[in-house]
Design an enzyme around this catalytic site. Structure first.
Site: not given
Ligand code: NDP
Length: 490
Positions: A56, A129
């Site tokens: 990420h 997510n």
């Protein structure tokens, strides 16, 4: 010099007379060591980068509010989920997973959907997510999986055969792989995607009752995705497309909103429910556990400074407030540990003092002291051990979570169990969720990605697609030029 704007100084406030010419012996040099301003400038520059997130790394974010519209007081004591109508400030960070911090926003990748709510009972983080499921369900496989998304150690390239090798040997991944290669694998920006807490968490109330819970955030802007070709094109033309999309919308007062819902499961249902509710590769079907709308999240303020507020933001599933707890989900159990661990490495042991991470609406009282970059006065003269007789902060048993029933013999239990249906939910996704166009694009996207895989990996993967649905297996096999009759028989 013109006196427009503030005076330039060193980091310690000493005025700078010349920021264009270094201090030299004569006009041709050399440079004198006593030019402390030059040395400070270069030394700071050399140290400006902190480690990017292992996963990420590329992201963007904004601040906003969460407003509860339906109280969950029957299920939890958490004020954030029981005080209707109150605006709880929050920050969100959205990201891709596998790319480096300069990589393209539109890559086919799950999107991180990380939220931090600054509640008066401390920070509550939901680090989810844009998909309700994940590729693996045991953290012991996480680093292996992530390596397949990163660069090859020999070439430093990112061939796709590495991921297909891993996935074809990890069939629990295929549900999420189908999400990833479907249209939702390339969302236009955070504004146009849903978010999911993904894990099963728990809610507990003052009566000692526990419910398992899943959190859903449905975009009110509508789902919008790039086609595979569009995503590639935008990656070349404007790799920061999604970041810009969010900040521009907020700049223009077009504040994105999400409907917030939960699915709730009574604690004991978990013992008998046909699906393991703590398996991160499976959803709770809506028909069994319907969505209950509880509120709205809105993003309405851009950060002033990306590094200070977004790069240094640290989200961690371990931040829960009284009334919200964890579950036996094996991935969650490990994330509770490893996120805070990653922040301590990346940002330092006192990362909770960085303004974006501070529990701004709660009274923070700890016995932690010292450590690199302590900036908050270190609790001054307050006694630094506990118990003590000098009025230091004390534990409060009224916040005890009801005991969690756990049983079982310690062991390394394999997944899948013999009776497990690994292909049922992927099959529903193929037959019930995707329309004909969606199925066609799913096959095309997979075929494109599997093109560089050795034949034995392609065949092993196609065997899984056949188990999901014959049309699916046949479509991928044909796309890759593999004999479908032979593949079906594998
Ligand atoms: P439902 O028909 O009630 O739900 C299907 C869900 O699929 C929709 O609510 C929507 O979830 C999501 N969806 C719709 N179109 C797409 C798409 N093009 N790509 C990805 N997701 C889409 O069925 P069930 O709850 O019984 O689930 C059936 C299957 O749907 C599951 O096996 C799973 O594969 C998939 N799914 C289920 C979700 C759940 O939490 N139950 C969530 C997402 C997918 P949303 O409203 O969240 O967008």
């Amino acid at each position: 010099m013109a006196d427009q704007g503030p005076r330039l100084t060193t980091a310690f406030g000493n005025p700078i007379s010349d920021n264009q010419n270094s201090l030299t012996a004569g006009s041709r040099g050399p440079v004198l060591m006593q030019d402390y301003h030059l040395i400070e400038k270069m030394a700071h520059f050399n140290r400006e980068r902190i480690p990017e997130r292992v996963v990420h790394a590329k992201g963007y974010g904004a601040y906003g509010t969460f407003r509860l519209t339906r109280s969950l007081s029957e299920f939890t004591r958490a004020k954030v989920l029981t005080e209707v109508g109150k605006d709880v400030p929050m920050v969100a960070r959205f990201s891709t997973v596998g790319g480096e911090s300069g990589s393209a926003d539109t890559a086919r990748d799950p999107r991180g959907f990380a939220l931090k709510f600054y509640t008066e009972e401390g920070n509550w983080d939901l680090v989810g997510n844009n998909t309700p499921i994940f590729f693996v369900r045991d953290a012991i496989k996480f680093s292996d999986f992530i390596r397949t998304q990163k660069r090859d150690p020999r070439t430093h390239l990112k061939p796709h055969w590495r991921r297909w090798d891993f996935w074809s040997l990890s069939p629990e991944a295929i549900h999420q792989v189908m999400f990833l290669y479907s249209d939702r694998g390339t969302p236009k920006s955070a504004r146009f995607m849903n978010g999911y807490g993904s894990h099963t968490f728990s809610l507990w109330n003052d009566r000692g009752e526990r419910h398992w819970v899943k959190f859903h955030f449905h975009t009110k802007q509508g789902i919008q995705n790039f086609s595979a070709d569009e995503a590639d094109e935008v990656a070349g033309k404007d790799p920061d497309y999604s970041s810009a999309d969010l900040s521009t919308a907020i700049e223009q007062g077009d504040f994105p909103k999400w409907k917030v819902s939960v699915q709730l499961m009574p604690e004991l249902d978990a013992d008998t429910y046909r699906i393991n509710p703590f398996d991160l590769t499976k959803v709770w079907p809506h028909g069994d556990y319907p969505l209950i709308e509880i509120g709205e999240m809105e993003l309405n303020r851009n950060p002033e400074n990306y590094f200070a507020e977004i790069e240094q933001s640290a989200f961690e599933p371990s931040n829960v407030v009284p009334g919200i707890g964890f579950s036996p989900d094996k991935m969650l159990q490990n994330r509770v540990l490893s996120y805070a661990d990653a922040h301590r490495y990346r940002l330092g042991v006192n990362y909770q003092q960085i303004p974006v991470n501070q529990a701004k609406n709660a009274d923070v009282q700890t016995y932690h002291r010292d450590g690199a970059m302590r900036t908050d006065g270190n609790h001054g003269a307050q006694v630094d051990y506990e118990p003590n007789s000098f009025g230091g902060p004390k534990q409060d048993p009224s916040f005890s979570e009801p005991p969690l029933r756990i049983q079982g013999d310690a062991g390394r239990y394999g997944w899948p169990g013999d009776d497990e249906d690994l292909y049922g939910q992927p099959k529903l996704f193929w037959t019930k969720v995707l329309d004909e166009g969606g199925r066609k694009r799913l096959v095309e996207n997979i075929v494109t990605s599997m093109g560089d895989s050795p034949r034995h990996i392609q065949e092993r993967m196609i065997a899984h697609w056949f188990k999901v649905h014959e049309d699916f297996g046949r479509g991928v096999a044909q796309g890759l030029g593999i004999d479908t009759a032979q593949a079906a028989a594998e």
